[in-house]
Design an enzyme around this catalytic site. Structure first.
Site, PDB file in Angstrom:
ATOM      1  CB  CYS A  87      42.315 -11.770 -40.901  1.00 50.81           C
ATOM      2  SG  CYS A  87      42.882 -10.225 -40.605  1.00 50.81           S
ATOM      3  CD  GLN A 128      36.728 -17.896 -35.929  1.00 50.35           C
ATOM      4  OE1 GLN A 128      37.676 -17.401 -35.776  1.00 50.35           O
ATOM      5  NE2 GLN A 128      36.189 -18.725 -35.399  1.00 50.35           N
ATOM      6  CG  HIS A 156      41.873 -14.907 -35.959  1.00 49.00           C
ATOM      7  ND1 HIS A 156      41.488 -14.325 -37.000  1.00 49.00           N
ATOM      8  CD2 HIS A 156      41.049 -15.816 -35.437  1.00 49.00           C
ATOM      9  CE1 HIS A 156      40.294 -14.787 -37.196  1.00 49.00           C
ATOM     10  NE2 HIS A 156      40.003 -15.715 -36.113  1.00 49.00           N
TER      11      HIS A 156
END
Ligand SMILES: [Zn+2]
Length: 199
Positions: A87, A128, A156
């Protein structure tokens, strides 16, 4: 030895990253000289370069390298492609699986190449949503198919380890083009196929 797996890292980049990681570990309150940590800056420098190697790779070239002329017009689906990415907001991993389908329009590509395309974009700092559309665009550009569909389901760690701590939440993103966008029968067939488990 017939097969050797080698990894190579740019020394200048590795050295600079090591310096920064040394500082970071110190700022976090640790003793970077203690035995367990002494080599950590170097390991981190190499691990991060490995996990961001996608910047140097070209997904469309990979697909084109195994593109064949073939008169097939049925949906080609590769599902449950393992995915590990990071991320871009917290630099912690998100992981899950990708499902990719396309309807050929004169050309097909090697099935393993679709999995490699996932890695090319996953091995970057990502969100994503963008990962999903980048995969779709690469398949579209290389094969010019009648339709492309990509669904990603991922967990996540930035949500699981910190913040809201939702341990079991799964984020699903999707992108559709061509037949999958315009024809709900085709799209539903794809969605049914990816939710059916093999046994
Ligand atoms: Zn995050």
């Amino acid at each position: 030895m017939a097969y050797q797996r080698t990894e190579s890292y740019d020394q200048q980049t590795t050295d600079a990253l090591m310096d920064h990681y040394k500082n970071i570990i110190g700022l976090l309150g640790e003793d970077v000289e203690r035995e367990g940590l002494i080599k950590t800056p170097e390991r981190m420098a190499k691990a991060m370069q490995y996990m961001t190697q996608g910047y140097e790779q070209n997904a469309v070239e990979i697909l084109n390298s195994a593109r064949f002329k073939e008169e097939v017009s049925e949906m080609v689906l590769v599902k449950h492609i393992e995915l590990f990415s990071m991320c871009e907001h917290h630099l912690v991993p998100f992981y899950g699986k990708a499902h990719i389908a396309y309807i050929p329009n004169g050309y097909i590509t090697g099935l393993s190449k679709l999995a490699r395309v996932v890695d090319v974009y996953a091995r970057r700092l990502q969100v994503q949503e963008r990962l999903t559309t980048q995969i779709l665009k690469a398949v579209k550009e290389s094969l010019n198919p009648l339709g492309v569909a990509v669904v990603i389901e991922a967990k996540h760690l930035c949500m699981m380890m910190r913040g809201v701590q939702k341990q079991n939440s799964v984020t699903t993103t999707s992108a559709f083009d061509g037949e999958f966008l315009n024809n709900h029968v085709t799209r539903n067939e794809f969605l049914k196929l990816i939710s059916a488990d093999l046994d």
